[in-house]
Design a protein around this motif. Structure first.
Motif, PDB file in Angstrom:
ATOM      1  N   LEU A 188       0.833  -1.195   0.000  1.00 55.05           N
ATOM      2  CA  LEU A 188       0.000   0.000   0.000  1.00 55.05           C
ATOM      3  C   LEU A 188       0.872   1.251   0.000  1.00 55.05           C
ATOM      4  CD1 LEU A 188      -2.573  -1.127   2.720  1.00 55.05           C
ATOM      5  CD2 LEU A 188      -2.955  -1.054   0.241  1.00 55.05           C
ATOM      6  N   GLY A 189       0.505   2.233  -0.807  1.00 52.86           N
ATOM      7  CA  GLY A 189       1.285   3.456  -0.898  1.00 52.86           C
ATOM      8  C   GLY A 189       0.870   4.499   0.121  1.00 52.86           C
ATOM      9  N   ASN A 190       1.705   5.526   0.237  1.00 55.62           N
ATOM     10  CA  ASN A 190       1.388   6.670   1.088  1.00 55.62           C
ATOM     11  C   ASN A 190       0.272   7.498   0.477  1.00 55.62           C
ATOM     12  OD1 ASN A 190       3.052   6.636   3.385  1.00 55.62           O
ATOM     13  ND2 ASN A 190       4.821   7.223   2.153  1.00 55.62           N
ATOM     14  N   LYS A 191      -0.424   8.237   1.322  1.00 54.61           N
ATOM     15  CA  LYS A 191      -1.494   9.124   0.846  1.00 54.61           C
ATOM     16  C   LYS A 191      -0.904  10.500   0.530  1.00 54.61           C
ATOM     17  CE  LYS A 191      -6.312  10.202   1.895  1.00 54.61           C
ATOM     18  NZ  LYS A 191      -7.375  10.198   2.922  1.00 54.61           N
ATOM     19  N   LYS A 192      -1.469  11.144  -0.479  1.00 56.49           N
ATOM     20  CA  LYS A 192      -1.094  12.509  -0.872  1.00 56.49           C
ATOM     21  C   LYS A 192       0.376  12.623  -1.250  1.00 56.49           C
ATOM     22  CE  LYS A 192      -4.730  14.673   1.891  1.00 56.49           C
ATOM     23  NZ  LYS A 192      -5.058  15.548   3.027  1.00 56.49           N
ATOM     24  N   VAL A 193       0.935  11.547  -1.789  1.00 57.02           N
ATOM     25  CA  VAL A 193       2.310  11.587  -2.283  1.00 57.02           C
ATOM     26  C   VAL A 193       2.287  12.147  -3.703  1.00 57.02           C
ATOM     27  CG1 VAL A 193       4.275  10.178  -2.990  1.00 57.02           C
ATOM     28  CG2 VAL A 193       3.135   9.706  -0.832  1.00 57.02           C
ATOM     29  N   PRO A 194       3.127  13.120  -3.998  1.00 52.71           N
ATOM     30  CA  PRO A 194       3.151  13.665  -5.357  1.00 52.71           C
ATOM     31  C   PRO A 194       3.481  12.599  -6.400  1.00 52.71           C
ATOM     32  CG  PRO A 194       4.398  15.056  -3.852  1.00 52.71           C
ATOM     33  CD  PRO A 194       4.061  13.804  -3.105  1.00 52.71           C
ATOM     34  N   LEU A 195       2.989  12.784  -7.592  1.00 51.36           N
ATOM     35  CA  LEU A 195       3.250  11.975  -8.768  1.00 51.36           C
ATOM     36  C   LEU A 195       2.212  10.875  -8.988  1.00 51.36           C
ATOM     37  CD1 LEU A 195       5.139  11.755 -11.200  1.00 51.36           C
ATOM     38  CD2 LEU A 195       6.565  10.191  -9.897  1.00 51.36           C
ATOM     39  N   LEU A 196       1.995  10.009  -7.963  1.00 47.99           N
ATOM     40  CA  LEU A 196       1.068   8.886  -8.141  1.00 47.99           C
ATOM     41  C   LEU A 196      -0.297   9.177  -7.523  1.00 47.99           C
ATOM     42  CD1 LEU A 196       3.405   5.863  -7.339  1.00 47.99           C
ATOM     43  CD2 LEU A 196       2.743   6.715  -9.590  1.00 47.99           C
ATOM     44  N   GLU A 220       6.893  10.906   8.982  1.00 44.64           N
ATOM     45  CA  GLU A 220       6.782  12.362   9.068  1.00 44.64           C
ATOM     46  C   GLU A 220       5.854  12.841   7.952  1.00 44.64           C
ATOM     47  OE1 GLU A 220      10.764  13.767   8.397  1.00 44.64           O
ATOM     48  OE2 GLU A 220      10.987  12.451   6.688  1.00 44.64           O
ATOM     49  N   GLU A 221       5.340  14.040   8.088  1.00 44.50           N
ATOM     50  CA  GLU A 221       4.405  14.569   7.093  1.00 44.50           C
ATOM     51  C   GLU A 221       5.060  14.656   5.718  1.00 44.50           C
ATOM     52  OE1 GLU A 221       1.165  15.315   7.294  1.00 44.50           O
ATOM     53  OE2 GLU A 221       1.212  14.494   9.325  1.00 44.50           O
ATOM     54  N   VAL A 222       4.329  14.250   4.698  1.00 45.31           N
ATOM     55  CA  VAL A 222       4.841  14.301   3.328  1.00 45.31           C
ATOM     56  C   VAL A 222       5.219  15.729   2.953  1.00 45.31           C
ATOM     57  CG1 VAL A 222       4.210  13.997   0.893  1.00 45.31           C
ATOM     58  CG2 VAL A 222       3.600  12.251   2.566  1.00 45.31           C
ATOM     59  N   SER A 223       4.457  16.706   3.465  1.00 47.39           N
ATOM     60  CA  SER A 223       4.726  18.111   3.135  1.00 47.39           C
ATOM     61  C   SER A 223       6.079  18.584   3.666  1.00 47.39           C
ATOM     62  CB  SER A 223       3.613  19.001   3.697  1.00 47.39           C
ATOM     63  OG  SER A 223       3.497  18.816   5.109  1.00 47.39           O
ATOM     64  N   ASP A 224       6.627  17.894   4.691  1.00 46.57           N
ATOM     65  CA  ASP A 224       7.912  18.302   5.275  1.00 46.57           C
ATOM     66  C   ASP A 224       9.112  17.697   4.561  1.00 46.57           C
ATOM     67  OD1 ASP A 224       6.522  19.720   7.179  1.00 46.57           O
ATOM     68  OD2 ASP A 224       6.561  18.099   8.657  1.00 46.57           O
ATOM     69  N   ARG A 225       8.875  16.689   3.707  1.00 49.76           N
ATOM     70  CA  ARG A 225      10.010  15.950   3.170  1.00 49.76           C
ATOM     71  C   ARG A 225      10.814  16.767   2.173  1.00 49.76           C
ATOM     72  NH1 ARG A 225       7.569  11.208  -0.771  1.00 49.76           N
ATOM     73  NH2 ARG A 225       7.182  12.497  -2.586  1.00 49.76           N
ATOM     74  N   ALA A 226      10.151  17.639   1.397  1.00 49.16           N
ATOM     75  CA  ALA A 226      10.883  18.473   0.434  1.00 49.16           C
ATOM     76  C   ALA A 226      11.832  19.403   1.159  1.00 49.16           C
ATOM     77  CB  ALA A 226       9.905  19.261  -0.430  1.00 49.16           C
ATOM     78  N   ILE A 406      14.962   9.905   5.080  1.00 50.30           N
ATOM     79  CA  ILE A 406      13.677  10.608   4.984  1.00 50.30           C
ATOM     80  C   ILE A 406      12.616   9.541   4.765  1.00 50.30           C
ATOM     81  CG2 ILE A 406      12.324  12.382   3.825  1.00 50.30           C
ATOM     82  CD1 ILE A 406      14.861  13.738   2.961  1.00 50.30           C
ATOM     83  N   GLU A 407      11.957   9.171   5.863  1.00 48.33           N
ATOM     84  CA  GLU A 407      11.054   8.017   5.844  1.00 48.33           C
ATOM     85  C   GLU A 407       9.826   8.256   4.981  1.00 48.33           C
ATOM     86  OE1 GLU A 407      10.793   5.361   9.449  1.00 48.33           O
ATOM     87  OE2 GLU A 407       8.812   6.284   9.493  1.00 48.33           O
ATOM     88  N   SER A 408       9.389   9.529   4.887  1.00 46.75           N
ATOM     89  CA  SER A 408       8.155   9.805   4.144  1.00 46.75           C
ATOM     90  C   SER A 408       8.333   9.640   2.642  1.00 46.75           C
ATOM     91  CB  SER A 408       7.638  11.212   4.464  1.00 46.75           C
ATOM     92  OG  SER A 408       8.638  12.179   4.219  1.00 46.75           O
ATOM     93  N   PHE A 409       9.570   9.422   2.174  1.00 41.22           N
ATOM     94  CA  PHE A 409       9.770   9.063   0.769  1.00 41.22           C
ATOM     95  C   PHE A 409       9.434   7.594   0.529  1.00 41.22           C
ATOM     96  CE2 PHE A 409      12.361  12.880  -0.213  1.00 41.22           C
ATOM     97  CZ  PHE A 409      11.795  13.179  -1.446  1.00 41.22           C
ATOM     98  N   SER A 410       9.278   6.842   1.621  1.00 39.91           N
ATOM     99  CA  SER A 410       8.965   5.428   1.458  1.00 39.91           C
ATOM    100  C   SER A 410       7.686   5.253   0.662  1.00 39.91           C
ATOM    101  CB  SER A 410       8.797   4.765   2.837  1.00 39.91           C
ATOM    102  OG  SER A 410       8.271   3.459   2.672  1.00 39.91           O
ATOM    103  N   GLY A 411       7.668   4.223  -0.161  1.00 38.18           N
ATOM    104  CA  GLY A 411       6.480   3.936  -0.953  1.00 38.18           C
ATOM    105  C   GLY A 411       5.416   3.181  -0.181  1.00 38.18           C
ATOM    106  N   HIS A 412       5.693   2.869   1.102  1.00 39.38           N
ATOM    107  CA  HIS A 412       4.746   2.097   1.905  1.00 39.38           C
ATOM    108  C   HIS A 412       3.948   2.998   2.838  1.00 39.38           C
ATOM    109  CE1 HIS A 412       6.250  -2.026   1.034  1.00 39.38           C
ATOM    110  NE2 HIS A 412       7.392  -1.406   0.845  1.00 39.38           N
ATOM    111  N   ALA A 413       2.668   2.705   2.977  1.00 47.86           N
ATOM    112  CA  ALA A 413       1.839   3.385   3.966  1.00 47.86           C
ATOM    113  C   ALA A 413       2.386   3.091   5.363  1.00 47.86           C
ATOM    114  CB  ALA A 413       0.401   2.908   3.856  1.00 47.86           C
ATOM    115  N   ASP A 414       2.254   4.074   6.262  1.00 54.40           N
ATOM    116  CA  ASP A 414       2.629   3.824   7.650  1.00 54.40           C
ATOM    117  C   ASP A 414       1.438   3.221   8.393  1.00 54.40           C
ATOM    118  OD1 ASP A 414       0.904   5.970   7.938  1.00 54.40           O
ATOM    119  OD2 ASP A 414       2.363   7.325   8.834  1.00 54.40           O
TER     120      ASP A 414
END
Length: 541
Positions: A188-196, A220-226, A406-414
């Motif tokens: 399962l992927g992360n929610k609100k991840v850019p691209l997919l 961590e929040e996806v918005s913080d990873r950039a 940077i864990e929020s780059f992971s392709g897996h849902a937490d």
């Protein structure tokens, strides 16, 4: 109906499940075990099923821990269909031959060691050519399309949001006039991840096989990873170091490129500074995969498709370079000015990343940035766990580089993402099987599911069988003696390998005399010896 758990059971690699109904036998995934020498050996073991009895294969996605033993199936005689999404089929056209190429190189290197040690030589698990031939039996399907691969069995693929083409698979089985629905979550992927696109909600199931890679973690929040990505890169470049990013050729590489592309307005100062810093994607596979993304806009989110409509390439920018040859890759390590290198493999177990780590890990000004899950036993996991001395390509390397993740780059849902996905079931499943995770993650996720939803959870081990008629999880399939003997033989081989590795590691600790408290280890050895003596006495009787 029965399901046998053949991989990704109390582990995160080797995904493979055998489903047996009154009308058909089929596999969901046929993945490679990854992690070290023991896992490598598992890939060579005999399948505990007869290949000619398998009617079809369903593939959740293209990652090698889910698809990597399909060429082994083909090599051993399987010629029926493998169903997957169109994007997954296109990814496998590149990924499986690349895996075969790695098998050939690894085999050549290991055979040199075997020859010197007087041990018999071994053929690669499969070759690039054999992997390429296996693509001929792949059959592409659309998301949302209902297919009937065998009588009384219906299947539907849904977007899992994990990588391009990844799927949650719904399976309806009709036996004796009764329909049972099993849902395989895949990854399962992360929610609100850019691209997919986001994960598809599923609203009903009788049984669910649910992944648990990050079942005990909150990203961590996806918005913080950039912001963190920019901070790490800028800090490293300013001190004159290189940023080395071990990245999976599919998914993480493209997400990083997309992040660097889309944040040019938000992080103007950092981007202006980085505009003169070369970014190298040092992976021919990642280069090909990036082209596949352009071919499948139906898998991308609205924002990414808007870029394409405007004529922009969302995975490109002026200072981005792709290497193609081994010579170009080697030349990167001769460059004396700072740069960013994105290279496979993501767990640092094979490929060009090993050479870049060898040349940069010992340099305190450099940073190794992890952006994906690192399985136990892999070089990547050792670095994340803080090991200061590692062996790469036969050379001892003392780690001085900064290690970041940077864990929020992971392709897996937490954990939160998995629970949210489960909350979509309007008709609660009777049982949820927790798969594709390590012990701690599985146990915590199982407790959360039972507490929050009141759904019974089971954590199967490899070779466990669930009998749907008896509603019972059986430890091994005793009824089939030949199958049971194969299971037992495989387990004995694995036990022998793990024992040898543990013995060598313990001997290494004792030889170092590093003052470690060995009391716990001594007690564990006593327990193991006691169990072995008990088994020995039982066998004598």
């Amino acid at each position: 109906m029965k399901i046998t758990f053949l991989g990704a059971a109390k582990e995160v690699t080797g995904s493979c499940y055998l489903v047996e109904t009154e009308n058909a036998r089929f596999l969901v995934d046929c993945g490679m075990f990854q992690g070290g020498e023991v896992e490598d050996e598992l890939n060579y073991q005999e399948f505990i099923f007869d290949i000619k009895d398998i009617d079809f294969v369903l593939l959740t996605h293209a990652h090698i821990d889910h698809s990597g033993r399909i060429p082994v199936l083909y090599k051993r005689g399987y010629r029926k269909r493998i169903y997957a999404t169109h994007a997954t089929v296109d990814l496998c056209r590149y990924m499986l031959p690349d895996s075969g190429h790695i098998q050939e190189m690894e085999s050549e290197w290991k055979n040199r060691k075997r020859k010197r040690a007087g041990k018999p030589l071994r053929d690669p698990l499969y070759t690039a050519e054999e992997a390429e031939e296996s693509i001929s039996i792949f059959y592409g399907v659309d998301y949302g399309e209902v297919i009937e691969p065998a009588p009384h069995i219906k299947v539907r693929f849904n977007d899992a949001g994990h990588i391009l083409g990844s799927s949650i698979i719904e399976v309806w089985v009709n036996e004796k006039g009764k329909e049972t629905k099993i849902v395989f979550s895949g990854d399962l992927g992360n929610k609100k991840v850019p691209l997919l696109r986001d994960v598809t909600p599923i609203n009903e199931a009788d049984y669910v096989l649910c992944e648990s890679t990050y079942g005990n973690r909150i990203h961590e929040e996806v918005s913080d990873r950039a912001k963190r990505l920019m901070e790490i890169i800028t800090r490293t470049i300013k001190r004159g170091g290189n940023v080395i990013i071990p990245s999976f050729a599919v998914g993480r590489t493209q997400e990083i490129l997309y992040e660097l592309h889309r944040e040019r307005d938000l992080y103007k100062d950092e981007i202006e500074f980085l505009n003169n810093i070369p970014v190298y994607v040092d992976s021919p596979l990642a280069t090909s995969i990036t082209d596949v993304f352009a071919k499948h806009p139906e898998c991308l989110d609205d924002e990414a498709r808007e870029y394409i409509k405007k004529g922009e390439l969302p995975l490109d920018f002026p200072n981005l370079h792709f290497t193609h040859s081994a010579e170009e890759s080697k030349a990167l390590n001769e460059i004396k000015t700072p740069m960013i290198i994105i290279s496979a493999s993501g767990m640092c177990e094979a490929g060009r990343i090993k050479h870049h780590l060898k040349h940069n890990l010992w340099r305190p000004e450099c940073t190794v940035l992890f952006v994906g899950y690192q399985a136990k036993g892999t070089l990547g996991r050792k670095l994340l766990d803080g090991e200061k001395d590692v062996k790469i390509l036969g050379e001892d390397i003392h780690v001085k580089a900064e290690i970041e993740y940077i864990e929020s780059f992971s392709g897996h849902a937490d954990q939160r993402g998995i629970l949210e996905w489960i909350s979509n079931f309007e008709k609660k499943p009777k049982k949820i099987f927790i798969v594709h995770g390590e012990d701690e993650a599985q146990e915590e996720l199982a407790d959360k599911i039972e507490a929050q939803f009141g759904i019974e959870t089971l954590i199967p081990s490899r070779y466990d069988v669930y009998d749907f008629d008896k509603e019972e999880l059986i430890k091994g399939e005793v009824e089939d003696k030949e199958k049971f003997k194969l299971e037992l033989n495989n387990k004995l081989e694995e036990m022998k390998l793990r024992s040898e590795k543990a013995f060598n590691k313990l001997q290494e600790i004792l030889d170092k005399k590093d003052g470690k408290d060995l009391t716990g280890i001594m007690l564990e050895i006593d327990n193991i010896n006691e169990s072995l003596m008990k088994l020995y006495r039982e066998l004598l009787d």
